[in-house]
Every structure is written in C-alpha cells, then in structure tokens.
Design a protein around this motif. Structure first.
Motif, mmCIF file in Angstrom:
data_model
loop_
_atom_site.group_PDB
_atom_site.id
_atom_site.type_symbol
_atom_site.label_atom_id
_atom_site.label_comp_id
_atom_site.label_asym_id
_atom_site.label_seq_id
_atom_site.Cartn_x
_atom_site.Cartn_y
_atom_site.Cartn_z
ATOM 1 N N PHE A 74 0.858 -1.184 0.000
ATOM 2 C CA PHE A 74 0.000 0.000 0.000
ATOM 3 C C PHE A 74 0.890 1.227 0.000
ATOM 4 N N PRO A 75 0.629 2.261 -0.734
ATOM 5 C CA PRO A 75 -0.553 2.466 -1.589
ATOM 6 C C PRO A 75 -0.352 2.077 -3.048
ATOM 7 N N ALA A 76 0.768 1.414 -3.383
ATOM 8 C CA ALA A 76 1.018 1.114 -4.805
ATOM 9 C C ALA A 76 -0.088 0.229 -5.375
ATOM 10 N N ILE A 77 -0.390 -0.868 -4.680
ATOM 11 C CA ILE A 77 -1.460 -1.756 -5.127
ATOM 12 C C ILE A 77 -2.425 -1.980 -3.970
ATOM 13 N N PRO A 78 -3.437 -1.151 -3.837
ATOM 14 C CA PRO A 78 -4.424 -1.380 -2.771
ATOM 15 C C PRO A 78 -5.171 -2.702 -3.029
ATOM 16 N N PHE A 79 -5.767 -3.234 -1.965
ATOM 17 C CA PHE A 79 -6.420 -4.530 -2.071
ATOM 18 C C PHE A 79 -7.465 -4.563 -3.182
ATOM 19 N N ASN A 80 -8.256 -3.497 -3.294
ATOM 20 C CA ASN A 80 -9.341 -3.557 -4.291
ATOM 21 C C ASN A 80 -8.790 -3.665 -5.709
ATOM 22 N N VAL A 81 -7.631 -3.043 -5.948
ATOM 23 C CA VAL A 81 -7.018 -3.154 -7.275
ATOM 24 C C VAL A 81 -6.500 -4.571 -7.492
ATOM 25 N N ALA A 82 -5.810 -5.098 -6.477
ATOM 26 C CA ALA A 82 -5.278 -6.454 -6.600
ATOM 27 C C ALA A 82 -6.415 -7.441 -6.862
ATOM 28 N N ARG A 83 -7.532 -7.248 -6.152
ATOM 29 C CA ARG A 83 -8.633 -8.193 -6.307
ATOM 30 C C ARG A 83 -9.255 -8.104 -7.697
ATOM 31 N N MET A 84 -9.372 -6.853 -8.168
ATOM 32 C CA MET A 84 -9.936 -6.648 -9.503
ATOM 33 C C MET A 84 -9.064 -7.347 -10.548
ATOM 34 N N VAL A 85 -7.746 -7.216 -10.378
ATOM 35 C CA VAL A 85 -6.835 -7.863 -11.318
ATOM 36 C C VAL A 85 -6.960 -9.390 -11.200
ATOM 37 N N HIS A 86 -6.992 -9.868 -9.962
ATOM 38 C CA HIS A 86 -7.092 -11.310 -9.704
ATOM 39 C C HIS A 86 -8.347 -11.909 -10.354
ATOM 40 N N THR A 87 -9.496 -11.292 -10.115
ATOM 41 C CA THR A 87 -10.745 -11.883 -10.636
ATOM 42 C C THR A 87 -10.880 -11.653 -12.139
ATOM 43 N N ASN A 88 -10.462 -10.472 -12.606
ATOM 44 C CA ASN A 88 -10.595 -10.211 -14.040
ATOM 45 C C ASN A 88 -9.662 -11.094 -14.857
ATOM 46 N N LEU A 89 -8.458 -11.317 -14.317
ATOM 47 C CA LEU A 89 -7.543 -12.216 -15.023
ATOM 48 C C LEU A 89 -8.134 -13.623 -15.073
ATOM 49 N N LEU A 90 -8.758 -14.032 -13.986
ATOM 50 C CA LEU A 90 -9.391 -15.351 -13.972
ATOM 51 C C LEU A 90 -10.406 -15.454 -15.108
ATOM 52 N N ILE A 91 -11.297 -14.458 -15.168
ATOM 53 C CA ILE A 91 -12.349 -14.514 -16.191
ATOM 54 C C ILE A 91 -11.717 -14.514 -17.575
ATOM 55 N N VAL A 92 -10.738 -13.618 -17.770
ATOM 56 C CA VAL A 92 -10.165 -13.482 -19.110
ATOM 57 C C VAL A 92 -9.405 -14.740 -19.507
ATOM 58 N N TRP A 93 -8.674 -15.340 -18.579
ATOM 59 C CA TRP A 93 -7.913 -16.535 -18.993
ATOM 60 C C TRP A 93 -8.843 -17.702 -19.257
ATOM 61 N N LEU A 94 -9.917 -17.772 -18.491
ATOM 62 C CA LEU A 94 -10.885 -18.836 -18.782
ATOM 63 C C LEU A 94 -11.537 -18.604 -20.142
ATOM 64 N N LEU A 95 -11.837 -17.327 -20.440
ATOM 65 C CA LEU A 95 -12.424 -17.046 -21.758
ATOM 66 C C LEU A 95 -11.445 -17.405 -22.870
ATOM 67 N N PHE A 96 -10.160 -17.064 -22.660
ATOM 68 C CA PHE A 96 -9.153 -17.476 -23.643
ATOM 69 C C PHE A 96 -9.160 -18.994 -23.793
ATOM 70 N N GLY A 97 -9.261 -19.678 -22.658
ATOM 71 C CA GLY A 97 -9.275 -21.134 -22.694
ATOM 72 C C GLY A 97 -10.489 -21.664 -23.447
ATOM 73 N N PHE A 98 -11.659 -21.090 -23.163
ATOM 74 C CA PHE A 98 -12.880 -21.538 -23.845
ATOM 75 C C PHE A 98 -12.774 -21.299 -25.347
ATOM 76 N N MET A 99 -12.258 -20.106 -25.690
ATOM 77 C CA MET A 99 -12.170 -19.767 -27.114
ATOM 78 C C MET A 99 -11.189 -20.694 -27.815
ATOM 79 N N GLY A 100 -10.032 -20.886 -27.186
ATOM 80 C CA GLY A 100 -9.056 -21.791 -27.769
ATOM 81 C C GLY A 100 -9.647 -23.177 -27.942
ATOM 82 N N ALA A 101 -10.331 -23.634 -26.908
ATOM 83 C CA ALA A 101 -10.953 -24.953 -26.975
ATOM 84 C C ALA A 101 -11.959 -25.013 -28.119
#
Lengths: 141, 80, 458, 197
Positions: free
Chosen positions: C41-68
């Motif tokens: 803190f304050p470089a990466i507050p929790f809410n930013v880290a969480r947004m990155v964590h969950t958004n990356l999850l969604i995006v990588w799964l979407l990449f996986g679905f699309m690739g599949a």
C-alpha cells in the motif's frame, strides 16, 4: 414395452427442460419486479443517493467491502453501515483514511468533496432502508 | 382395458370421497385423506404409468417417492 | 491435428496460461494483504489487486474456452475453420484489450480510468467482476460475436454433433447473458438482480454447457468410447444442470431486497445443483473405465478425472453447504463464500481448460502425447495444485466458520476487523498453501519445456 | 457390464421402463423438486397451523376436485391411447390423446379462473407463506400441464400421420409417462393444499 435410451430423446429433454425452466425464471423475475416497490426503498432513492451510487462504483468500493453481502470480504459490510455508524462517523472515517498504522489494512483516501461525501452517505441511507429479510443477523454485518 | 376403466372409476370415487371428507370428519380427515391419496398414487404408478410390469432396476424410485412424500406429510401432521 | 486451422487454438492456450500465472501472483499479493494489511500500500491497494485477480481469472478462462472452441469445432464439424485469420485477429484484439485493461487498473486511479473511458456516458463500472471500462466491455462483445460468427459458419457448413452444438450454444449463451452487464439501474436491488443474470447464468448455467462439451470431447478422444453413448449422457447432464441451475439463481435472491419466496425456490432448486456435477464425475470415471484404448496422454486422462471430482467437491458439495436459506442467512458474504468460490472455479473451470490444454497442446506441437518425463512433471503439477486448492478451501472454510461464530452468532458479536484478527492464523495457512499452488503452477509451465522420448500407446 | 451398475448407459441392457430412459431422468428430477416442495409445505404448515388453515378456507375446493377428476380422466385416456397403438391403431391412438389434451385444456381454464379470482382479491406469492405455496406450486404445476400438453400434441400429431406402429411406439410411451407424472403430482398436491387441515 420398449426399452430405449436414445440421443434424440436426451436432446429433446435438454432443449425442452432448458426452455421450460428459463421461462419459469422469467416468470418469477416478472413477479419480482412487480413486488419490488414494496421492498426496495425506492422512495428514498433521490438524486443525491443516485450520485452516491456512482461514487460507490467509480471508487471500486466493492473491491474490499460487501454491500448486502456481495463483494469482497476484506473490509466491513456497508449495506447497513448507516444504521451502525451514522452519517457523521462515516464521513469522518472516509476523510481520515489511510490510517497508516503499520501492518493494518489500509483504505485509500479518495479525496472526496463534502458534497460527494454527503451523496455517498445518502446512498448508504438508502441501502440501509432496503428490506433484506432481516439480513444481516446482527448490526455488525 | 377393463381393469383400467374400473380403476379410473375407482379413482374418481376416491377423489369425491377425499373432497367430501374435508367437510364431514375432523379428527378422521387427515389419516383418511392420506390413505386415499396413497392408494390413488399407487394405482396411477402401477397401472397407468405401468411400472407394475416394468423390470427396470429403477422402477422402485417412483413408489418410494410416493411413500416418502406421504410419510413425510403424515409425520408433520403429528407435530401440531 | 486433423485440420490446419485448429492451430489458432495454440496462441489462445498460451495466453491463457500466462494470464493464469498473473492471476495467481495477484492472489498471493491479496493473501498477504489479508494478514499484513499495508503490504504494497498504496502502490497496489487490495481492491485493485482483487480486480486484477478476478478479471484475469475470467479473461484466462475465456481465452481457454475460445481456444478450446477453435480446436474442437473444426474437428467435430470435419472441416476447416470458416476464417482462421479472423480468429487470429480476434486473439490479438482480445489480448491487447485485456492487457490494456489490466494496466489501466494498475496504473491509473479507478475513478480517473472511469472518467477517461466514458463511464459517464453509460455507467457500467465498479460492480464486482464487471469492473471493466466500457470500451473493454464493448470489445468483449465484438470479440465474442466475431468468434461466434466464425464458429457458427463452421458448424453450419459442417457436421453437426452434440458436442459442437452444445459448445456453440454455451458460447452463444455466454455472449447473450453478458449483455446484462450494460444494464446498471440506479435502483440497487434491480442492479443486483440482473447482475446475477451475468454472473450466475454464466457460471451455473451456460458455462456448464461449455464445460460439458469440452469434457465430453476429451473423453471421446482419450477413451475411444462410442460417441453415441458419451453424447447422450452429455445431454442428460447439461439438462440437469439447467433444470437445477436456472431457478437456482434464486439462491442469490435471499437477502438483497427481493421477495422472500426466493428463499424457497432458491433453496429447493440449488439443493439439486450438485446432481449434474455428481453425474459428471460418474460419467468421467465410467467412460475411462470402459475405455477401448490406452491413450498415451495419461496426463490428460488425469486432468479429466480430476475435473469431475473437483467440480463436484467445489461447485457441488461446497455450494450445497451454504445454499439453503437458513444456513446462508449466516454464511452470506463471509469467507465461506470465498472458500466455495475458489474450489468451484478451480475444480470446474480452471481444470476443464487445463484438461483441454493437456490433451490438445501436444497435438498442436506435432505429437500425440508428451514424453513420459514431461507427463510425470505435469502430473506432479496436477497434484500440487489440486491438493493445495483443497487445503486453501479447507482453511478458508475454517476461517469462515470462526468468523461467522464471532461476528454473527456469539452472544457478544465482534466487529468485522476484530473478528478478522482472530482468524489470522487461517489466513496465514491459506497464504502458505497458496505458495504450494504457485509451485505447482510453475512446475506445470516448466513441463511444457521438458523434452524426452515421445510416449506411445501401450 | 459390471461398471454399468452405477451408470446404465449401454443400449443393449434390458430396461423396460415405459418409453425412453431419458424421459425418466427428467421425471425423477421433477418428482424430486415436487417432493421437496410438498415436504417444505408440510413442515412450514406444522410451524404455522393457524395461518395455513385460515388461508386454506379461501380456496375453492370443488374447483380443485374437478381438476383432479379432469387430470385422472385424461391420464386414463392416455392409457387408452397407449393401448390402441399397441394394436397398431394410429388414428384411434391420436384420438384418445386429443381427448386427453382437451381435458388438460379444461384443467388450465379452471385453474386460470381460480388464479384470476385470487389475483383480483390482491393475493400474490408474497401475501403469506401459504399463498406462496398455493400460487407458486400451482403455477409450477400449471406450466407442467402446458408442457405435457405440448408433448402429447406432438405425439398425437406423429401418431395421426402414422409415425408409430405396434412394434415401435416408444415415443407414445415416453409422452404418456410424462403425462402420468403430471397427474401423479396433482394427486398429491390437491389433498395437501386444498383439503388437509
């Protein structure tokens, strides 16, 4: 008596079941929309509260807090914060962030103006008035 | 088909009795209605659905369902 | 690889794994912030880290679905992809847009980002999992539509199998329900009500179709069991998923201002939601037991079986634990939800994408299966990640139970932060287990670079 | 075939539930939902007997009884239809199915009249727990009757055009099994919600 298990029957049940239960969901949603005015505290959703919701969203508050139990679980529930803390405490708290106490969880300072703080408080006042079927179990959220 | 026709009439009579029972007997009502309902359900399962003559391993599920539901309902009426 | 155009799946899978790594790194940061509150803190507050964590999850799964989808649909349709160029273009657009979004989260204050990206024209940001700026949301729709056009044209001109129809239906559903992310009424109850039409109808609805299709595809390939048998079970399983899952949306409508009858409807239907997952587990094990061939890619078989088990545990059992309204009254919005979320997402969706990658990547790289050595390493990665996830879930469940007790049930209820301090030990244990997960993931990535003699069918 | 004990998947296995096995998965799932709802009603009632008994008085028991008779009779007609197709009489089969659908239609009309009366009196699913079940379960069952009629109509249409035979009529049995399930559920629902107190 026949004895079969065919792919076409399985397929028809999938399509039929999906459509059937989706329509049921639409039907229940329609009834929900009819019932909402009694529960969603829309009479207190004034211009200020609407602006407050916008501030809530654009500061990504949901990234740490829950609101009516939904969001992140890093910081306290805020759906009932108006009842728990009252307007003055909320404003003073937001302005005093971050606490800077070493090792403790920190909340950023969003440099909100007085008017913005009032809007945010108005939003919390509105959320606290929503009929949530007595949730949370106690005031601590 | 004669059996089916007879059972159809039988089911209609039981339905009439069930409905009538609601106005006549107080303490007698619940057990009576539960028994007639169970009989009706079993008749439909055995003879209309035709599970009586089915040889599948899964054929016990529907009668078991009826038993559990009627039994569960009967139990709740002993609570109050 | 039967068709040249299936090769477009490869960059999608590589991107998926890369973003998965990013997701885990940010997960570790958040896990540490749970116990060392001012970390970064304050470089990466929790809410930013969480947004990155969950958004990356969604995006990588979407990449996986699309690739599949790009891999599976040509093979099932028995023809080349309608336009491999379009698929590749969409890959780059999606990757650049995704990267720009994540950088935006990290480098610009969120309120500024909202202003810069036109959130005042149509306010859609700042809602859990839907934090993406308006242009990103529009971009997702465009990429999805271009992909659906590409895939639909392929299927229309080719063979129609249950697997490619179900896959396509799942992807169409994904795109259609995402449109609700553009609806953000000021009325919070309505906002939340339709927010779930994206989130719930994705993960407990149409995504299950995608997952079922992917699993069925891999099972046909690695077991050699008759397509007819696999496809009819696929239909029955996804029918059960939608029968229980559509009204199961109601388990989110208990305490957000919606009518109270949802407590009944949501409880009854979501109590049935474990059934399709249980069937999927039985299905995977049965098909593998009845296999007509020994596929040389044993790692892919392991992933497929693991998906069945972990999806049932995470989505089925851990979901059921807190889905009944009287229980949910206490668990709603606690660490129990986090516990369920972690194992369900890993068990159902992360693992099914990894199953698909495990089966297809060797083929995309010109061999039927990886070397024995590489496979052994991949299996180690499987066990490390999976066992770590089980323990992450157990520790979060313990944290959740204690939190609920202290904060919501005890005679003298504790404040939120006081209760958090009491459960810190479990957060520490979760963080350590998270490092084990990270080790597993590292091993997984390394396994792609292990050489050795190609494994053969025995 | 030892594996099949957990998952009967092979088509060569003897399995003689009437109709296609696929419909039975659907029937089992539906029965599970209805069963849980019935028990939920019964337990909710036990915790609030006065409210349930008082609210039940507002129901039209005779209408419910007539509806029971309609569904039982339509189920019987479906039995006749299956009997006809086993003798290869396609047109007669279709005729009985249409008759069954007509009774199903009458059920819907009566049920709608009942609901209209309740809505006019301002009663909704949110009025109280009893009416949540009465309207919610009633509507849920109502939709099943509609779905059952669609299935029967489809089967009747195919039967009329000679799509089934004495040897091959699994489709008729599939539709019949579903319709009997809709009937069976109502046979429990009627006494539970309309009669017992």
């Amino acid at each position: 008596m026949s004895s079969a298990f065919t792919k076409s029957a399985a397929r028809n049940i999938f399509y039929g079941g999906a459509v059937f239960f989706f329509l049921l969901l639409v039907g229940l949603s329609f009834d929900t929309m009819q019932t909402l005015p009694k529960r969603d505290n829309r009479e207190n959703l004034n211009e200020s509260a609407i602006r407050g919701k916008h501030i809530w969203e654009t500061r990504n508050c949901i990234g740490c807090h829950t609101l009516l139990g939904e969001g992140a679980y890093f910081a306290p529930e805020l759906g009932n914060v108006y009842t728990r803390r009252g307007p003055d405490f909320i404003k003073a708290w937001i302005q005093s962030q971050p606490t800077g106490v070493p090792g403790r969880r920190q909340m950023p300072n969003f440099n909100l103006t007085d008017a913005q703080l009032d809007d945010l408080v108005e939003f919390f006042k509105y959320t606290a008035g929503i009929d949530t079927a007595k949730w949370p179990p106690n005031i601590e959220g | 088909m004669k059996l089916a026709t007879a059972l159809w009439v039988f089911l209609l009579i039981l339905t009439a009795l069930t409905t009538q029972a609601a106005v006549v007997a107080a303490g007698f009502l619940v057990p009576f209605v539960l028994v007639t309902t169970y009989i009706k359900g079993q008749v439909v399962i055995d003879h209309f659905m035709g599970l009586r003559h089915a040889t599948s391993r899964l054929r016990w599920i529907v009668p078991a369902w009826l038993l559990v539901v009627i039994g569960g309902i009967a139990y709740t009426f002993t609570l109050s | 690889m039967k068709y040249q155009s299936q090769a477009v799946a490869k960059p999608y899978f590589i991107a998926a794994i890369g973003l998965f790594l990013g997701q885990i790194l940010f997960g570790l940061i958040m896990g540490l912030q749970y116990v060392v509150g001012d970390y970064l803190f304050p470089a990466i507050p929790f809410n930013v880290a969480r947004m990155v964590h969950t958004n990356l999850l969604i995006v990588w799964l979407l990449f996986g679905f699309m690739g599949a989808a790009y891999y599976l649909i040509p093979e099932e349709s028995e023809r080349e992809l309608y336009s491999p160029k379009l698929a590749l273009a969409m890959f780059w657009i999606f990757l650049v847009a995704g990267a720009a979004t994540i950088l935006g989260y990290l480098l610009v204050p969120y309120a500024t980002l909202a202003e810069m990206t036109g959130n005042d024209i149509l306010a859609t940001m700042g809602r859990e999992f839907l934090e993406q700026p308006l242009p990103t949301k529009v971009g997702i729709v465009i990429v999805a539509l271009a992909m659906l056009f590409n895939l639909s044209m392929t299927v229309l001109k080719g063979r129609k199998t249950a697997i490619n129809l179900v896959m396509l239906l799942g992807l169409w559903g994904l795109a259609i329900f995402f449109l609700f992310s553009f609806y953000n009424p000021a009325n919070l109850v309505k906002d939340k009500f339709y927010w779930w039409w994206v989130v719930h109808l994705w993960v407990e609805g149409v995504w299950e179709l995608i997952m079922g299709a992917m699993l069925a595809f891999v099972l046909i390939k690695v077991t050699g069991v008759d397509r007819e048998v696999i496809e009819k079970w696929l239909y029955i399983i996804i029918a059960m998923a939608l029968i229980s899952g559509l009204i199961g949306t109601g388990h989110h409508y208990y305490w957000i201002g919606t009518p109270e009858y949802w407590q009944w409807w949501g409880s009854v239907f979501s109590a049935m939601e474990p059934i399709p997952f249980f069937m999927m587990t039985l299905f995977a094990f049965n098909m593998v037991n009845r296999r007509r061939r020994e596929h040389p890619n044993q790692a892919a078989v392991l992933w497929a079986l693991g998906t069945g088990v972990m999806a049932f545990l995470g989505a089925g059992v851990w979901g059921f634990l807190h889905t009944l309204a009287p229980v949910n009254f206490y668990t709603h919005g606690s660490q129990i939800t986090a516990a369920h979320g972690h194992m369900a997402f890993y068990g159902a969706y992360a693992m099914v994408v990894l199953t698909m990658i495990s089966y297809t990547m060797p083929i995309l790289r010109g061999r039927e299966a990886n070397s024995r050595k590489a496979q052994v390493m991949e299996m180690w990665a499987f066990w490390l990640m999976t066992i770590a996830m089980v323990f992450i879930t157990l520790f979060l469940t313990a944290a959740g139970i204690l939190q609920i007790w202290l904060q919501r049930i005890a005679a003298e209820p504790m404040g939120f932060m006081a209760a958090q301090d009491q459960v810190a030990l479990f957060y520490w244990m979760r963080e350590i287990t998270g490092l084990v997960f990270f080790t597993g993931l590292t091993l997984y990535i390394v396994s792609f670079f292990v050489k050795g003699e190609e494994a053969r069918a025995s | 075939m030892t594996i099949a004990a957990t998952l009967p998947a092979s088509p060569d296995q003897p399995r003689t539930l009437p109709g296609d096995l696929a419909i039975w998965f659907f029937i089992f799932a539906e029965l599970l939902v209805f069963g849980v709802f019935f028990l939920a009603y019964a337990f909710a009632r036990a915790r609030n007997v006065e409210l349930f008994d008082a609210s039940q008085l507002q129901l039209d028991r005779i209408s419910g009884a007539i509806n029971t008779a309609l569904l039982i009779s339509s189920s019987y007609f479906v039995v006749r239809a299956v009997d006809r197709i086993r003798h290869g009489a396609s047109r007669a089969c279709a005729g009985w199915l249409v008759a069954a659908m007509a009774l199903g239609g009458a059920f819907l009309v009566l049920k709608l009249t009942e609901f209209a009366g309740k809505f006019a009196a301002g009663i909704t699913m949110s009025t109280n727990t009893f009416f949540m079940f009465y309207i919610g379960l009633g509507f849920f069952h109502f939709m099943h009757v509609v779905l059952g009629m669609i299935i029967l109509g489809w089967v009747a249409h195919k039967a009329w055009r000679g799509g089934y035979s004495a040897a091959d009529h699994a489709g008729v049995e599939t539709g019949a099994s579903y319709w009997h399930m809709v009937d069976l559920v109502w046979i429990v629902l009627f006494p539970l919600i309309y009669v017992m107190h």
